[in-house]
Design a protein around this motif. Sequence first.
Motif, short mmCIF file in Angstrom:
data_model
loop_
_atom_site.label_atom_id
_atom_site.label_comp_id
_atom_site.label_asym_id
_atom_site.label_seq_id
_atom_site.Cartn_x
_atom_site.Cartn_y
_atom_site.Cartn_z
N GLY A 249 157.62 76.08 -46.80
CA GLY A 249 158.08 74.72 -46.98
C GLY A 249 159.40 74.68 -47.74
N ALA A 250 159.49 75.46 -48.80
CA ALA A 250 160.72 75.44 -49.59
C ALA A 250 161.92 75.85 -48.75
N TYR B 65 157.45 66.66 -55.34
CA TYR B 65 157.50 68.12 -55.31
C TYR B 65 158.05 68.56 -53.97
N HIS B 66 159.01 69.49 -54.00
CA HIS B 66 159.60 69.97 -52.74
C HIS B 66 159.65 71.49 -52.65
N ASP C 206 159.75 64.59 -46.33
CA ASP C 206 158.97 65.80 -46.58
C ASP C 206 157.51 65.49 -46.22
N GLN D 201 152.90 68.19 -46.95
CA GLN D 201 151.46 67.95 -47.20
C GLN D 201 150.90 66.83 -46.33
N LYS E 37 152.79 74.03 -44.69
CA LYS E 37 151.34 74.04 -44.95
C LYS E 37 150.50 74.20 -43.67
N1 PLP Z 1 156.97 69.96 -50.22
C1 PLP Z 1 155.73 69.57 -50.56
C2 PLP Z 1 155.37 68.12 -50.47
C3 PLP Z 1 154.78 70.51 -51.00
O1 PLP Z 1 153.56 70.11 -51.37
C4 PLP Z 1 155.15 71.87 -51.05
C5 PLP Z 1 154.20 72.88 -51.54
O2 PLP Z 1 153.23 72.60 -52.20
C6 PLP Z 1 156.45 72.24 -50.67
C7 PLP Z 1 157.33 71.26 -50.26
C8 PLP Z 1 156.89 73.68 -50.71
O3 PLP Z 1 156.21 74.44 -49.77
P1 PLP Z 1 156.04 76.01 -49.97
O4 PLP Z 1 155.11 76.21 -51.12
O5 PLP Z 1 155.48 76.49 -48.66
O6 PLP Z 1 157.40 76.56 -50.24
#
Ligand code: PLP
Length: 396
Positions: free
Chosen positions: A108-109, A135-136, A219, A222, A248
């Motif tokens: 995700g990041a 959160y991202h 985003d 989730q 996810k």
């Molecule tokens: N964006 C949201 C809304 C998240 O909940 C998450 C992870 O929990 C991320 C981005 C980041 O994803 P990742 O942990 O796969 O890098």
Amino acid sequence: MMNQREIFLRHVAQTSPAPLGLEISRASGVRLYGKNGEEYIDLIGGISVANMGHGHPAIIAAIKEQADAYLHIMIYGEFIESPQVQYAQLLCSHLPASLDSVYFTNSGAEAVEGAMKLAKRVSNRTQVIAFNRSYHGSTQGALSIIGDEYWRNAYRPLLPDVMHLEYNSFESLDEITGRTACVFAETVQAEAGVRAPSVEWMKALRKKCDDTGTLLVLDEIQTGFGRTGTLWGFTRFGIVPDILLLGKALGGGLPMGAFITSREMMFTLAENPVLGHITTFGGHPLCCAAGHAAMQAMLSEKIVDGVEAKGALLEGLLNHPMILEKTRCGLWMALRFDSFETNKKVIDRCIEKGVLTDWFLFASDSLRISPPLVIGEDDLQKVAGIILSVLDELTQ
Ligand code: PLP
């Protein structure tokens, strides 16, 4: 000789002084099994990953079939790999026409990073706006835009030209101007404890972005794949983002993220410089095969149709004086207690009684409920009974 737990604590990098440290030997459907046969009903789902449950036969079969064909063969985007092609096509066929180009990443990041770079290229602007309590992700760029100073502060300097605004506040939208490259927003704030904005606010955010030529990045890492009761969270707001982020559940249990936009905008990453975003493993054939199988199963088993009713059932069952607030969206809920300490006691006792749950990153007083979406009514009843019995115990 060290036992497994000691080796875990000694050699597997720790990011918490008190990891949960459950040792799981098997997972099936909505249950996880400990090494001595302990059984847990999973209310975490790997943090909204296992939406189709653990060990879904169609996902496992697709992984095995792809493993027999090939694993990694070339860096992202050079070879025609049929799992990638098929999955991109399936995703686009269930998205608005303007979202027709999928860049598969490893996480995700990384999708957040790619989207940020893309928005700067497309807009020729630098300012990035995000929201408090969002959160991202944890990479340096994603960290720069998360909405919590405690997690950001230790890693400065962060990206410049980032501004944080209040989520779901109409006044804050005035800060979005002709110099804003993009606005990152979670469609429903996850780690703030399942906080949905109003439909009017989301529409106003979309309009403000349109008026200022700013790209709206939603985003849905989730909220995607049925969690909120529709396949994508944004449909409930009647808007379409310029860039959509998935992760996810996207990989059906294997690691994967994606940023999705129009082919025209995505093409800016192919020119001046070429290879504007490079990843070796992004769109790994095994992950694409698993994700494709998971999404097909979700669609053919019509899982999303039942999500709202399941969430409503659970919400209706969970009434107790200790619960100060319930926030819910689809089959995704936060139960707020008076403090982290109370929440932790509830969580620990739930785990002892076979219900696996935890708290939210930015809402440590709130208990997380995000089970696999395939959970049945009987298990929802069971889970509610156990949570309520724990609350009764703690009230005495
Ligand atoms: N964006 C949201 C809304 C998240 O909940 C998450 C992870 O929990 C991320 C981005 C980041 O994803 P990742 O942990 O796969 O890098």
